[in-house]
Design an enzyme around this catalytic site. Sequence first.
Site, mmCIF file in Angstrom:
data_model
loop_
_atom_site.group_PDB
_atom_site.id
_atom_site.type_symbol
_atom_site.label_atom_id
_atom_site.label_comp_id
_atom_site.label_asym_id
_atom_site.label_seq_id
_atom_site.Cartn_x
_atom_site.Cartn_y
_atom_site.Cartn_z
ATOM 1 N N GLU A 256 0.857 -1.183 0.000
ATOM 2 C CA GLU A 256 0.000 0.000 0.000
ATOM 3 C C GLU A 256 0.896 1.237 0.000
ATOM 4 O OE1 GLU A 256 -3.488 0.641 0.143
ATOM 5 O OE2 GLU A 256 -2.502 2.569 -0.174
ATOM 6 N N LEU B 123 -0.421 4.544 0.426
ATOM 7 C CA LEU B 123 -1.193 5.735 0.823
ATOM 8 C C LEU B 123 -0.406 6.640 1.766
ATOM 9 C CD1 LEU B 123 -2.359 5.591 3.987
ATOM 10 C CD2 LEU B 123 -3.869 3.919 2.979
ATOM 11 N N ARG B 124 -0.729 7.944 1.673
ATOM 12 C CA ARG B 124 -0.155 8.921 2.604
ATOM 13 C C ARG B 124 -1.195 9.245 3.665
ATOM 14 N NH1 ARG B 124 -0.059 13.453 -1.525
ATOM 15 N NH2 ARG B 124 -1.932 12.265 -2.009
ATOM 16 N N GLU B 125 -0.781 9.392 4.909
ATOM 17 C CA GLU B 125 -1.717 9.844 5.931
ATOM 18 C C GLU B 125 -2.197 11.235 5.538
ATOM 19 O OE1 GLU B 125 -0.683 9.549 10.041
ATOM 20 O OE2 GLU B 125 0.179 7.570 9.766
ATOM 21 N N ASN C 235 9.776 3.797 -0.291
ATOM 22 C CA ASN C 235 9.809 4.688 0.876
ATOM 23 C C ASN C 235 11.236 5.147 1.181
ATOM 24 O OD1 ASN C 235 7.125 4.903 1.246
ATOM 25 N ND2 ASN C 235 7.003 3.659 3.097
ATOM 26 N N LEU D 222 10.903 17.482 -2.207
ATOM 27 C CA LEU D 222 12.142 18.274 -2.117
ATOM 28 C C LEU D 222 11.931 19.448 -1.166
ATOM 29 C CD1 LEU D 222 13.800 18.674 -5.645
ATOM 30 C CD2 LEU D 222 14.610 17.369 -3.683
ATOM 31 N N GLY E 288 13.164 20.746 5.697
ATOM 32 C CA GLY E 288 12.460 20.986 6.955
ATOM 33 C C GLY E 288 13.237 20.476 8.143
ATOM 34 N N GLY F 198 9.354 12.574 9.541
ATOM 35 C CA GLY F 198 8.867 11.856 10.725
ATOM 36 C C GLY F 198 7.740 10.929 10.311
ATOM 37 N N CYS G 76 5.991 5.658 9.109
ATOM 38 C CA CYS G 76 6.417 4.785 7.998
ATOM 39 C C CYS G 76 7.886 4.881 7.616
ATOM 40 C CB CYS G 76 5.564 5.074 6.769
ATOM 41 S SG CYS G 76 3.887 4.527 7.021
HETATM 42 C C1 UDX Z 1 4.679 7.932 3.466
HETATM 43 C C2 UDX Z 1 4.675 7.703 1.940
HETATM 44 O O1 UDX Z 1 4.543 8.978 1.284
HETATM 45 C C3 UDX Z 1 3.531 6.778 1.537
HETATM 46 O O2 UDX Z 1 3.611 6.497 0.146
HETATM 47 C C4 UDX Z 1 3.666 5.463 2.339
HETATM 48 O O3 UDX Z 1 2.592 4.598 2.029
HETATM 49 C C5 UDX Z 1 3.685 5.749 3.829
HETATM 50 O O4 UDX Z 1 4.752 6.671 4.128
HETATM 51 P P1 UDX Z 1 3.282 9.423 5.180
HETATM 52 O O5 UDX Z 1 4.184 8.860 6.227
HETATM 53 O O6 UDX Z 1 1.821 9.469 5.406
HETATM 54 O O7 UDX Z 1 3.474 8.618 3.792
HETATM 55 O O8 UDX Z 1 3.736 10.937 4.934
HETATM 56 P P2 UDX Z 1 4.549 11.749 3.838
HETATM 57 O O9 UDX Z 1 3.645 12.753 3.260
HETATM 58 O O10 UDX Z 1 5.284 10.901 2.906
HETATM 59 O O11 UDX Z 1 5.596 12.535 4.779
HETATM 60 C C6 UDX Z 1 6.507 11.836 5.634
HETATM 61 C C7 UDX Z 1 7.398 12.820 6.360
HETATM 62 O O12 UDX Z 1 8.272 13.483 5.456
HETATM 63 C C8 UDX Z 1 6.639 13.933 7.107
HETATM 64 O O13 UDX Z 1 7.258 14.194 8.330
HETATM 65 C C9 UDX Z 1 6.758 15.124 6.173
HETATM 66 O O14 UDX Z 1 6.649 16.359 6.832
HETATM 67 C C10 UDX Z 1 8.173 14.900 5.611
HETATM 68 N N1 UDX Z 1 8.378 15.532 4.304
HETATM 69 C C11 UDX Z 1 7.663 15.130 3.218
HETATM 70 C C12 UDX Z 1 9.352 16.511 4.169
HETATM 71 O O15 UDX Z 1 10.035 16.875 5.145
HETATM 72 N N2 UDX Z 1 9.573 17.046 2.939
HETATM 73 C C13 UDX Z 1 8.874 16.678 1.834
HETATM 74 O O16 UDX Z 1 9.161 17.215 0.748
HETATM 75 C C14 UDX Z 1 7.883 15.680 1.981
#
Ligand code: UDX
Length: 450
Positions: free
Chosen positions: A150, A152-154, A207, A249, A252, A256, A259
Site C-alpha cells: 500500500e 497511501l499517505r496519511e 519509501n 524536495l 524541513g 517523521g 512509515c
Molecule cells: C509515506 C509515503 O509517502 C507513503 O507512500 C507510504 O505509504 C507511507 O509513508 P506518510 O508517512 O503518510 O506517507 O507521509 P509523507 O507525506 O510521505 O511525509 C513523511 C514525512 O516526510 C513527514 O514528516 C513530512 O513532513 C516529511 N516531508 C515530506 C518533508 O520533510 N519534505 C517533503 O518534501 C515531503
Amino acid sequence: MRSAKSITVIGTGYVGMACAISLSEQGFVVTGHDSNSERILALQQGVAPYKEDDLEEALAEQLRVGRLSFTTNVFPAVHAADAIIICVNTPTSQSGHADLRDLDTVVAQLQQCDLSDHVFVAVRSTVPPGTSDGVARALQGRAHVVMTPEFLREGHALSDTRNPSRNIIGAESVELAGRYARMLKLDDAPTVLTTRVNAELAKLAANSFLAMKITFANEVANLTEAFGGDARDVLQGIGLDSRIGSAFLQPGIGFGGPCFTKDLKSYRAVAEQRQTASELVCATLAANAHQPLRVVDKLEQELGGLRGALIGVWGLTFKAGTDDVRYSLAQDIIDELGTRGAQVRVYDPKAVRAPLPQFVQRLDSALEAARADALLVLTEWPEFAMVDVAKVAVALRRHVVVDGRNLLDGQRYADEGVRYIGVGIKYLPIARPVPVQSIIETVRNVEYAV
Ligand code: UDX
C-alpha cells in the site's frame, strides 16, 4: 451464485480502514475485522479511528448501504470470503527488524479457519522480503497468497486508496497475480504483476527513496544556508528537471511519521542480514537524526542560550493534514528544548490530546502560543501562515522566529522587526536610518541639558 464478491479486511488502522471503505464503495461486500473490541464498537457506530479527508462520511455511507460491517470474530469473518486482506501493524522491533507478531497471529488463526476454495490471502502490511512467501508456506494448499503493498499517505488515506498511483501485485505466478487484479478491479492504475519478494522490496525501496530525496533537500538547504543563499530557488532549480521532479524536495526538520523511519530501518536490517551494502539508507537515517537538532541550535544561538527561555511552538503532528503524532520529530525537538532548560508553550490545531512533558503548556490558539521569547514552527499547518504577523511580532519578546518548515512569509516578519530564520532562508529586519530631524532634536536637547 453470489452477485458480489465478499472481502474480509483484517486490521482497521490507516491502511485497513481506507481499504475496507474503498472496496465497499466499489460494490464488494466487506467485513472489517480487528481484535480491538472498543475500536470495532466505535466503527459499528460510524466513529472512525482517525479523522481525515471525508473518511467518517464515507464510513457512514457504506454502513448505511449495508455493504460494510465490522466484527472482532475472525472465524465467521473469513469463512466465506473470496479474499482476505491483511492490513495489521508491523512496527519496528528493538533490533530494527519489523515486528511481525500481529501478522503471525493472523496467519495462525487462518490456519485454523475454514476457508473458501481458491481464496486469495493478500498481505498489504509492509513486511520484509520473504515474509509473504512464509505466509504462503503456512497456508499451502488452502489459499493463494499475494503481496500487494500500500502506498497511501496519511491525510490522504482514502483518496490515495481510491486512486492509487500504481498497483504492485506479487504472487506465485503472473497468472495468479492477474487473476487477483481482475477480481479486485485494479485495472485503472498502472499495474506490475510480479513475485511476492519483488513486491515487498518495491515497497521498502520506494519509501527509502522518498526519504532519501527529502534528506538530500535538507542537505542542500543546509549548504545553501552556509552560503547565505535562498534554498527555495536552489531546490526549485533542481526540481524543474523532469528527471528529478519537485515532489519531496521540501526541506524541513527531517522526515517523521510511522512509515519512513520504520521502513528504512527494516531495509537496513534485511540488507545486513543478506550482507549487502545499504550505505545510502544508513546515511539517510543518520542525517535525519541530526536535522531536527538544527532548529534547536538556531534558537540557542539567536537567544544566546536556552536556559530559562520561553519558546512558543506551532505544531506537534508529524505533518499537516493528520492528527497523528507517532514518531513526530516535533516531540523530539520539544524534548531537546526541555533538556537545554527551556519552557515551552505549544499549539497544534489537531493534536489536542497528545501527551506532553511537564515543562510544556498547551494553548488554544497560535497567537497565545506565540506569547514567548521566540517562536518555533514545527508543522506546516496552513493556518499558521494566516496568523496576523504584526500581532505575532508584538507577542514575541525577543523577536525571533525559527521556521522549521519554511512556511511563514519571512519578509513580512522581518518588516515587523523580527529575525526570521528558516531552513536555508533568512530575513533580518533592516536597521532603519535615523531621520536627520531627530538627530538635530537630540543635539538641541543635549545643548539645553548643558
Ligand atoms: C509515506 C509515503 O509517502 C507513503 O507512500 C507510504 O505509504 C507511507 O509513508 P506518510 O508517512 O503518510 O506517507 O507521509 P509523507 O507525506 O510521505 O511525509 C513523511 C514525512 O516526510 C513527514 O514528516 C513530512 O513532513 C516529511 N516531508 C515530506 C518533508 O520533510 N519534505 C517533503 O518534501 C515531503
